[in-house]
Design a protein around this motif. Structure first.
Motif, short mmCIF file in Angstrom:
data_model
loop_
_atom_site.label_atom_id
_atom_site.label_comp_id
_atom_site.label_asym_id
_atom_site.label_seq_id
_atom_site.Cartn_x
_atom_site.Cartn_y
_atom_site.Cartn_z
N GLY A 62 0.81 -1.22 0.00
CA GLY A 62 0.00 0.00 0.00
C GLY A 62 0.84 1.26 0.00
O GLY A 62 0.49 2.26 -0.63
N LYS A 63 1.97 1.23 0.70
CA LYS A 63 2.87 2.38 0.70
C LYS A 63 3.43 2.62 -0.70
O LYS A 63 3.61 3.78 -1.10
N SER A 64 3.70 1.56 -1.43
CA SER A 64 4.25 1.71 -2.79
C SER A 64 3.24 2.35 -3.73
O SER A 64 3.61 3.09 -4.63
N PHE A 65 1.94 2.06 -3.52
CA PHE A 65 0.91 2.58 -4.42
C PHE A 65 0.13 3.74 -3.82
O PHE A 65 -0.78 4.27 -4.45
N GLY A 66 0.47 4.11 -2.58
CA GLY A 66 -0.24 5.20 -1.95
C GLY A 66 -1.69 4.87 -1.67
O GLY A 66 -2.56 5.75 -1.76
N GLN A 67 -1.98 3.62 -1.35
CA GLN A 67 -3.35 3.19 -1.08
C GLN A 67 -3.40 2.38 0.22
O GLN A 67 -2.40 1.80 0.64
N ASP A 68 -4.59 2.36 0.80
CA ASP A 68 -4.81 1.53 1.97
C ASP A 68 -5.28 0.15 1.51
O ASP A 68 -6.45 -0.05 1.21
N LEU A 69 -4.36 -0.79 1.42
CA LEU A 69 -4.70 -2.14 0.98
C LEU A 69 -4.96 -3.09 2.14
O LEU A 69 -5.73 -4.04 2.02
N ALA A 70 -4.33 -2.83 3.27
CA ALA A 70 -4.43 -3.75 4.41
C ALA A 70 -5.84 -3.82 4.99
O ALA A 70 -6.25 -4.85 5.53
N SER A 71 -6.61 -2.73 4.87
CA SER A 71 -7.96 -2.72 5.45
C SER A 71 -8.88 -3.72 4.76
O SER A 71 -9.93 -4.06 5.30
N ALA A 72 -8.50 -4.20 3.59
CA ALA A 72 -9.34 -5.16 2.86
C ALA A 72 -9.51 -6.47 3.61
O ALA A 72 -10.47 -7.20 3.39
#
Length: 385
Positions: A67-77
């Motif tokens: 998520g840090k690499s793409f600037g997105q919150d992926l972990a909340s999924a």
């Protein structure tokens, strides 16, 4: 009755292993119920919950970094996924396949007493070869043994205990256990039997091992196997999963469903009577053409490409595929949505569907879609008639 020890559930790769599928079928052919002791269920579910917790922690770290690499919150999924939920699902799956034998009253106290006094099937050693004191262990094995003994005293018929744990005995139950069974069951003690070679020994006794057919890939890529997978996909809610990726809030009606075997991961084969049974773990690749309406466009078409793994059980007679059954299926692992697609290797079915509004995970507006048995004919039963 066939009772599996905890180590045999792992050996059979419950619920999706090829060995597990074969065991279920051969047990059914011989009219034998599969069972687990309550202690085995507790042990297996505890291990599954621990493994799930480790996997979730690893996934959360990886998704946070990604998520840090793409600037997105992926972990909340994956926030809604918990080890406890996985444990509940695994317990339900076990109870759907096995009869669970309850631990008899007083077994816990007796198990601790035997563990402390080094009485089989608990650890019998007090010291090791270096004269170092060995810690007492084996209360869970004692609980399993007491459950077997209780079941044999209550139920009719043979009870076969399948394990690789030599604490119960090497060729037969340990003399202490056998004598205890004789005192409790009398002449009926012979109904309680140990199979120390595990599931492999059991299958060799109930059936004749053989090699999977050379044309296994061709048998899987056939109308009989195809329809068996179609039945399983609809039972597993495949179309509903696909719709989530295409139009979560718009009712849709499905078109053609296409699928073919991509890879055979494992297989085993046994002969029972005049038929050969083959259990195979198979990765399938396919696509579902979806037609819908609503939104900005009055009508639209999409193709949802997917992969799924199943355990397929094939019955072969005189070299011909007589029937096929999917004994387990994983969720869809990959979905890519694209423009309409036609043709390709494998089999295609134009699926007549019904459209019914329901309140689904995303609220009102979902559609329940699935083929009606009358539209599929006898092949829906996965029988070559």
């Amino acid at each position: 009755m066939i009772v599996l020890d905890t180590n045999q559930l792992k050996h059979a790769s419950f619920p999706h292993g090829a060995v597990m599928g074969m065991l279920r079928k051969i047990a059914a052919l011989h009219g034998r119920q599969l069972a687990l002791t309550e202690m085995t269920v507790i042990e297996h579910v505890a291990h599954h919950q621990h493994d799930t917790e480790s996997d979730l922690n690893a996934a959360r770290k990886a998704l946070t970094a990604l998520g840090k690499s793409f600037g997105q919150d992926l972990a909340s999924a994956i926030d809604g996924l918990t080890p406890g939920r996985a444990a509940d699902q695994r317990r339900t799956a076990l109870e759907g396949v096995f009869e669970v034998l309850p631990t008899p009253a007083g077994a816990a106290g007796e198990a601790l007493r035997r563990e402390a006094n080094r009485i089989p099937p608990a650890e019998q050693r007090w010291t090791d070869a270096q004269h170092t004191e060995v810690k007492a262990r084996g209360a869970r094995d004692v609980a399993i043994w007491l459950t077997l003994l209780d079941a044999a005293s209550r139920l009719d018929g043979d009870i076969w205990f399948v394990t690789l744990d030599q604490d119960f005995g090497r060729t037969d139950f340990h003399p202490v256990l056998r004598n205890e069974a004789r005192d409790r069951l009398g002449d009926g003690c012979s109904r309680l039997r140990l199979l120390p070679g595990g599931i492999d020994e059991l299958l060799r006794e109930l059936a004749t091992p053989t090699s999977p057919p050379a044309d296994l890939a061709g048998l899987l890529d056939s109308p009989v196997a195809f329809h068996a997978v179609i039945v399983a996909l609809n039972n597993e809610g495949l179309l509903l999963q696909l719709m989530r990726h295409v139009a979560p809030a718009i009712p849709v009606a499905s078109g053609s469903l296409h699928i073919h075997p991509e890879r055979i991961k494992r297989s085993s084969a046994y002969t029972v009577g005049d038929s050969t049974w083959v259990s195979a773990q198979v990765d399938w690749q396919g696509f579902q053409v979806l037609h819908g309406y609503g939104g900005e466009a009055p009508m639209w078409d999409r193709t949802a490409n997917f992969r799924i793994e199943t355990t397929v059980l094939l019955e072969i007679h005189d070299g011909l595929l007589r029937s096929a059954e999917v004994t387990s299926a994983t969720p869809i692992t990959t979905v890519v949505v694209g423009p309409p697609q036609i043709g390709g290797a494998g089999w295609t079915m134009n699926v007549p569907t019904s459209l019914a509004p329901v309140h689904g995970p995303e609220g009102p507006g979902w559609a329940v879609i699935g083929p009606h048995p009358d539209h599929l004919g006898p092949a829906y039963q996965a029988k070559d008639v």
